[in-house]
Design an enzyme around this catalytic site. Structure first.
Site, PDB file in Angstrom:
ATOM      1  CG  ASP A 101      -2.049   0.916   1.205  1.00  0.00           C
ATOM      2  OD1 ASP A 101      -2.441   1.311   0.099  1.00  0.00           O
ATOM      3  OD2 ASP A 101      -2.583   1.257   2.281  1.00  0.00           O
ATOM      4  CG  HIS A 102      -0.971   4.831   0.581  1.00  0.00           C
ATOM      5  ND1 HIS A 102      -1.344   5.866  -0.257  1.00  0.00           N
ATOM      6  CD2 HIS A 102      -2.090   4.398   1.168  1.00  0.00           C
ATOM      7  CE1 HIS A 102      -2.653   6.046  -0.170  1.00  0.00           C
ATOM      8  NE2 HIS A 102      -3.136   5.166   0.676  1.00  0.00           N
ATOM      9  CD  GLU A 174      -3.188   3.632   5.223  1.00  0.00           C
ATOM     10  OE1 GLU A 174      -3.450   2.468   5.563  1.00  0.00           O
ATOM     11  OE2 GLU A 174      -3.689   4.169   4.232  1.00  0.00           O
ATOM     12  CG  HIS A 220      -5.593   7.792   4.374  1.00  0.00           C
ATOM     13  ND1 HIS A 220      -4.594   8.383   3.652  1.00  0.00           N
ATOM     14  CD2 HIS A 220      -5.960   6.687   3.667  1.00  0.00           C
ATOM     15  CE1 HIS A 220      -4.355   7.671   2.551  1.00  0.00           C
ATOM     16  NE2 HIS A 220      -5.176   6.646   2.545  1.00  0.00           N
ATOM     17  CG  HIS A 258      -6.912   4.433  -1.107  1.00  0.00           C
ATOM     18  ND1 HIS A 258      -5.570   4.572  -0.852  1.00  0.00           N
ATOM     19  CD2 HIS A 258      -7.004   3.387  -1.955  1.00  0.00           C
ATOM     20  CE1 HIS A 258      -4.882   3.667  -1.532  1.00  0.00           C
ATOM     21  NE2 HIS A 258      -5.740   2.940  -2.213  1.00  0.00           N
ATOM     22  CG  ASN A 280      -7.309   0.570   0.784  1.00  0.00           C
ATOM     23  OD1 ASN A 280      -7.647  -0.282  -0.040  1.00  0.00           O
ATOM     24  ND2 ASN A 280      -6.132   1.161   0.748  1.00  0.00           N
TER      25      ASN A 280
END
Length: 354
Positions: A101-102, A174, A220, A258, A280
């Protein structure tokens, strides 16, 4: 398809089945075997498939804080965790997607190192370690973003891996990756432009399988109700533009949601109609785990202060045994995921045979 980690054509089929069936899979960030096993147990109980994903710091934590080489720990942790899932997913009877992720610009070398690990794994075991990786270059110029994504996707496609890209900014932060929009939830940067999505579609479609984490106001973390303004119609606008300009069939884009924790259920349902196959969920599952452990500690405070009661000599081993309170966290995490499977309409829709 057989239970276990999916990749290549099976992964593409999993994504298309979700879009055709109007459901999505929870994508859960994990940090260790407790959270990994809870996620797989929840998927098995709900007869759903699942996406298990690691941030860079989650992978580093999995390797252990005792490894001083931060980059090496990020790679080793991601490799070790992947092997754990490969070994056990088939025994849970589910199809699991393994994802990182990310990864922003400074973390592109981490993704490339894991691509190389998958090359090695294919030579040994015939399959890659990961199903997909994400590059989050949304803070970069759109052309720089897509140029890097195209280069990396060319590396991944021969390995049967998919790439997730981000267009527009998912607010908040995040694990050290994200964008600070403060409390400005009307910030235009939080909304992906359909023209940018079309540009990505044209560049990446000939190169391999990819998905788009498009921003439609998602952030997020969990915020006060009413602050975050989700606009799933932006996803529809992007789909409609690609259909109109390129003559594709319905919902040609694979969208990722997300910042799914705390989202309104009606907005989740609307997003599913516009090609979202993955949502997510991290903040809610982290809290669920912590909530149950905290409650257990509060119920048994002496067991976390003494090995034996100082006056009666009563032993507390059965209360402070980590297998007891860690399991409480797992059970509450599973309960939160049960809700997610319902919200995403994926209950009973596993692609696993047998």
């Amino acid at each position: 398809m057989k239970p276990g980690v999916v990749f290549g054509d099976d992964y593409a089929k999993l994504v298309q089945n979700a879009k055709d069936g109007g459901f999505a899979l929870p994508a859960v960030n994990v940090v260790g075997t407790n959270s990994i096993n809870a996620v797989m147990e929840a998927a098995a109980k709900n007869r759903s498939d699942i996406i298990i994903q690691f941030s860079n710091s989650g992978a580093q934590f999995y390797a252990g804080k005792g490894i001083e080489d931060s980059f090496g720990a990020k790679v080793l942790g991601a490799v070790s965790a992947a092997r754990h899932v490969h070994l056990l997913a088939k025994h849970y009877g589910i199809c699991a997607v393994l994802h990182t992720d990310h990864a922003n610009r400074k973390l592109v070398p981490w993704v490339e190192a894991l691509i190389e690990e998958s090359r090695k794994e294919i030579k040994k075991e015939g399959v890659p370690l990961y199903s997909s990786h994400m590059l989050d270059l949304s803070e970069e110029d759109i052309d720089d973003n897509l140029e890097t994504c195209a280069r990396v996707l060319k590396e991944m496609t021969p390995l049967g891996q998919s790439l997730e890209i981000e267009l527009g900014v998912t607010g908040g932060e995040e694990d050290g990756v994200g964008s600070d929009v403060g409390d400005d939830f009307e910030n235009p940067a939080l909304y992906t432009q359909p023209e940018d999505v079309l540009k990505a579609y044209d560049l990446l479609t000939p190169l391999g399988h990819f998905s788009v984490a498009a921003s439609f106001g998602n952030v997020h973390g969990v915020y006060k109700p009413g602050n975050v303004k989700l606009r799933p119609e932006i996803l529809k606008n992007s789909q409609d533009l690609v259909i109109a300009e390129r003559g594709t069939s319905a919902n040609p884009l694979n969208f990722v949601f997300h910042g799914g924790s705390g989202s309104e259920k009606a907005k989740i349902e609307e997003a599913l109609r516009y090609g979202v196959f993955k949502m997510n969920i991290d903040t809610d599952t982290q809290f669920a785990f912590a909530e149950a452990v905290g409650a257990y500690v509060n119920e048994h405070p002496d067991a976390f202060a003494y090995q034996v009661h100082p006056e009666t000599g009563q032993p507390y081993k059965k209360q402070y045994d980590p297998r007891v309170w860690l399991r409480k966290g797992e059970e509450n995490m599973i309960a939160r995921l049960n809700e997610a499977f319902v919200d995403l309409k994926s209950q009973g829709k596993t692609a696993a045979e047998g």
